[in-house]
Scaffold this active site. Sequence first.
Site, PDB file in Angstrom:
ATOM      1  N   GLY A 140      -6.401   2.147  -4.313  1.00  0.00           N
ATOM      2  CA  GLY A 140      -5.874   1.097  -3.204  1.00  0.00           C
ATOM      3  C   GLY A 140      -6.624   1.112  -1.866  1.00  0.00           C
ATOM      4  O   GLY A 140      -6.555   0.257  -1.123  1.00  0.00           O
ATOM      5  N   HIS A 141      -7.340   2.254  -1.649  1.00  0.00           N
ATOM      6  CA  HIS A 141      -7.887   2.432  -0.203  1.00  0.00           C
ATOM      7  C   HIS A 141      -9.261   2.740  -0.418  1.00  0.00           C
ATOM      8  O   HIS A 141      -9.590   4.190  -0.265  1.00  0.00           O
ATOM      9  CB  HIS A 141      -6.893   3.690   0.366  1.00  0.00           C
ATOM     10  CG  HIS A 141      -7.171   3.647   1.804  1.00  0.00           C
ATOM     11  ND1 HIS A 141      -8.012   4.417   2.165  1.00  0.00           N
ATOM     12  CD2 HIS A 141      -6.456   3.414   2.932  1.00  0.00           C
ATOM     13  CE1 HIS A 141      -7.968   4.403   3.599  1.00  0.00           C
ATOM     14  NE2 HIS A 141      -6.776   3.791   3.777  1.00  0.00           N
TER      15      HIS A 141
END
Lengths: 156, 94
Positions: free
Chosen positions: A37-38
């Site tokens: 997600g990052h």
Amino acid sequence: MLLEYFHMIDRVLALDLAGQTIRAECRVPETSPVFEGHFPGHPILPGVLMIESMAQAGGWLLLARSGFENAAFLAQVKAAKMRDFVTPSQILLADVALQHEGSGYAVASGRLSRGDKLVAEASLTFRVMRFPNETMRTQMQAVARRIGIPGAPADA
Amino acid sequence: MTSSTFETVAGIISETCDIPREKITPQSHVINDLGVDSLDFLDVAFAIDKAFGIKMPLEQWTQEVNAGKVSSDRYFVLSGLCANIDSLVAAKAA
């Protein structure tokens, strides 16, 4: 590092109780759910985890200075700067120097570097108190042994 | 309490907690009157410790207040706080 378990410190390289400093190594994993997600297609270590890495190094310094009787909890972060991207598989050094050890609190300065490049820095304030329970105390002492903190109490 | 101790402490509280200096008097209770919370008080304690070269025994004071042994006024009204700081400075110099 095991990011999803908040294991930031892989091993302690140097601990100077009198000089009030610690140096710890943090090996960024090649893969982690955090990187999904990052960010998708651009995996970088979140800035809050850079801060957490410095905070954990500082926490170990304070634990060691108390003879592993006190816990340290992050209470305040000031002047945090994330100066560069940190990507998977990189090796970081967390250096923390204690500035002041008060009654029930401590203030320290943290630096996170990759080679000779400073990637993050912050001023950290901790609340220092007795471990809230025996479970935490014994678990933290076990982690202290695993990451090689000198003077960590032997297994009970 | 010396006036210079009060001036230093009042200045620290004003700057650290963004409280107008004129609102801070020797009779002010740091928590009840000035609204300084426990996190801001860490900053205040750090600045006081550094300014006077002491280590205020906050844990001991808190335990005494929580146990009902003393009123919080003794440690957290400015005049009392400054008197305690003067005592700590004197003890250090002795």
